[in-house]
Design a protein around this motif. Structure first.
Motif, short mmCIF file in Angstrom:
data_model
loop_
_atom_site.label_atom_id
_atom_site.label_comp_id
_atom_site.label_asym_id
_atom_site.label_seq_id
_atom_site.Cartn_x
_atom_site.Cartn_y
_atom_site.Cartn_z
N GLY A 155 7.40 6.23 2.94
CA GLY A 155 7.30 7.66 3.23
C GLY A 155 7.49 7.99 4.70
O GLY A 155 7.78 7.12 5.52
N ALA A 213 5.69 8.52 7.26
CA ALA A 213 4.90 7.98 8.37
C ALA A 213 5.26 6.53 8.68
O ALA A 213 5.04 6.08 9.80
N VAL A 214 5.79 5.80 7.71
CA VAL A 214 5.91 4.36 7.90
C VAL A 214 7.37 3.93 8.08
O VAL A 214 7.77 3.52 9.16
N LEU A 215 8.19 4.02 7.04
CA LEU A 215 9.61 3.64 7.18
C LEU A 215 10.55 4.82 6.94
O LEU A 215 11.74 4.72 7.24
N ALA A 216 10.03 5.89 6.38
CA ALA A 216 10.81 7.12 6.19
C ALA A 216 12.15 6.84 5.49
O ALA A 216 13.18 7.39 5.86
N PRO A 273 0.82 -1.21 0.00
CA PRO A 273 0.00 0.00 0.00
C PRO A 273 0.86 1.27 0.00
O PRO A 273 1.96 1.27 0.56
N GLY A 274 0.36 2.30 -0.64
CA GLY A 274 1.13 3.54 -0.82
C GLY A 274 1.64 4.13 0.48
O GLY A 274 1.05 3.95 1.53
N GLY A 275 2.78 4.83 0.38
CA GLY A 275 3.30 5.54 1.54
C GLY A 275 4.18 4.69 2.44
O GLY A 275 4.70 5.19 3.44
N TRP A 276 4.40 3.41 2.10
CA TRP A 276 5.19 2.53 2.99
C TRP A 276 6.61 3.04 3.19
O TRP A 276 7.22 2.83 4.23
#
Lengths: 224, 254
Positions: B186, B188-191, B181-184
């Motif tokens: 980014g 919020a998640v793994l940066a 899923p998108g943003g992984w």
């Protein structure tokens, strides 16, 4: 169902205290992980598919009538950060108060008695939706949208970001908010047969770690 | 071990049992194909097992299962000889790796494998399911490294569920790589970090005296969970840095 009731519940001005929380954006801005609209979009997208999906499925399950006690425990297990658990309960307590005044219901009264310190906010949101005559889909949409709207609004204040840019981020995420809400409702529908293990458990390590870092600050603009 | 449907199916089992006075023996130590188990020298009353990768894998379509159980009063430590590489296979379907850990009353189980490395083009789903009896003790570490040095990762979905005394104290899934899923990757998640890991510690005494929350490094914290358990959670640039953070977090728990 009443479409207007959904607007009342989803309205950022609904007096449930959400404006005091940044959804992790304050810590991310300070750490330099959000510097503009593009980062904000990435941040919100990650938040939506993790914390947002979990919140939406909890809200949908509560709206379907799954006992709050079970859902609240499932929320605890999906929230390793004690700072985030405390924030979710505080928001839950405030939402319980606002929802009971808005849509009086025996179920909300029972919830307030069972959780004097507050249940996890998405669980309360689901029960509030139920009291307002709304369904699981509505509850899931509210929770999924809230999972990104709060962070976007907070970032406008934190970075003096152009509010049009922040709203643009939310508009671009709208199709994904719909998909997350659908997935949440589907999972919530399986809880009766399979138990709370059917609920998504998507985690965001940096959000959880960042929440603990944020809780250690002496001075904060937002509560979480 | 069987091969069917384009993949290997293998199931390894460990059962540790307490034997008076002061020892743990292994009535079950079943290796299977690529999952080879070796008993190593015991440390005190603790039995030690090393999981040795006898083949590479898991590859696409493979289905691995490992079961480890510490019976009443037993002490078991499970490690692995090397990192596990999730690799692309002939089969287009995802690989599965299921781990089931059971810890009985007064038993202690340390599950400390080397990292899982998600290689480019691989597609692996990991499920780790842990049940600890009310008087049992657990230390469980899991580390995921996204790609070999300088390489894009494969698709990896890993869910860890820990129950103690029937209460679920931790249920977390991390999804990353192409198709996640998108943003992984980014903020919020793994940066953008390439290594993510956690150590969960269950001890009966945490019910009354939870650990204090604390920051270990830039992105590593120790957290009391909602129940008799604690978690060290970290993200880091690479596997070595991640291990250092997790070790430090574990030492902080004491």
């Amino acid at each position: 169902m009443s479409r207007a009731a959904l607007l009342v519940l989803a309205d950022g001005r609904f007096p449930a205290g959400g404006h005091a929380h940044s959804g992790g954006a304050e810590e991310a801005v300070k750490a330099g992980r959000i510097t503009g609209a593009a980062d904000l979009e990435d941040f919100c997208r990650g938040r939506l598919h993790t914390a947002g999906l979990v919140a939406a499925s909890l809200a949908a399950a509560a709206a379907l009538g799954v006992p709050a006690r079970e859902l609240d425990a499932a929320a605890d297990a999906r929230t390793p950060s004690p700072a985030l658990r405390a924030a979710a309960r505080k928001l839950g307590r405030q939402l319980t108060r606002a929802a009971r005044a808005t849509w009086p219901s025996d179920e909300l009264d029972a919830l307030a008695r069972e959780f004097p310190k507050g249940a996890h906010q998405p669980v309360v949101l689901g029960l509030a939706a139920r009291a307002a005559g709304l369904g699981a889909e509505d509850a899931a949409h509210c929770a999924a949208y809230e999972s990104v709207s709060g962070a976007a609004t907070a970032t406008v204040r934190l970075l003096s970001l152009d509010p049009f840019a922040a709203t643009g981020v939310l508009a671009r995420l709208a199709p994904e908010v719909d998909l997350v809400a659908d997935a949440a409702v589907e999972a919530a529908g399986r809880v009766r047969g399979e138990g709370c293990g059917a609920l998504p458990a998507a985690g965001a390590p940096v959000l959880e770690i960042g929440a603990e870092v944020h809780a250690g600050w002496a001075v904060r603009l937002f509560a979480s | 071990m069987t091969t069917a449907g384009g993949g290997v199916r293998a199931r390894a089992r460990i059962l540790a049992r307490h034997r008076a006075p002061g020892g743990t023996f292994l009535p079950v130590l079943e290796s299977d194909g690529p999952l080879a188990l070796r008993r190593t020298r015991a440390g005190g009353d603790e039995a030690r097992v090393v999981l040795v990768g006898a083949m590479s894998g898991p590859l696409g379509g493979d289905r691995f299962e490992v079961e480890a159980e510490a019976d009443t009063g037993a002490r078991l430590r499970v490690q692995s000889a090397a990192a596990t590489l999730a690799l692309p296979g002939q089969s287009k379907s995802e690989a599965r790796y299921d781990v089931r850990v059971r810890v009985a009353d007064r038993a202690e189980l340390c599950w400390l494998p080397e990292p899982l490395i998600s290689v480019r083009g691989s597609d692996l789903r990991v499920r780790t399911d842990v049940d600890v009896a009310p008087g049992g003790r657990l230390v469980l570490r899991e580390e995921q490294v996204l790609g070999r040095a300088g390489e894009e990762p494969g698709r990896l979905v890993s869910r860890l569920t820990v129950r103690t005394g029937g209460l679920c104290v931790l249920d977390q899934e991390v999804a990353c790589g192409p198709g996640a899923p998108g943003g992984w990757d980014g903020p919020a998640v793994l940066a953008g970090h390439r290594a993510v890991g956690q150590v969960v510690v269950v001890r009966p005494e945490f019910g009354e005296r939870p650990v204090a929350a604390g920051r270990i490094g830039d992105l590593c914290v120790v957290m009391p969970l909602a129940g008799p358990a604690a978690l060290v959670s970290a993200v880091a640039a690479d596997g070595l840095r991640l291990r250092r953070l997790l070790d430090e977090g574990l030492a902080a728990i004491g």
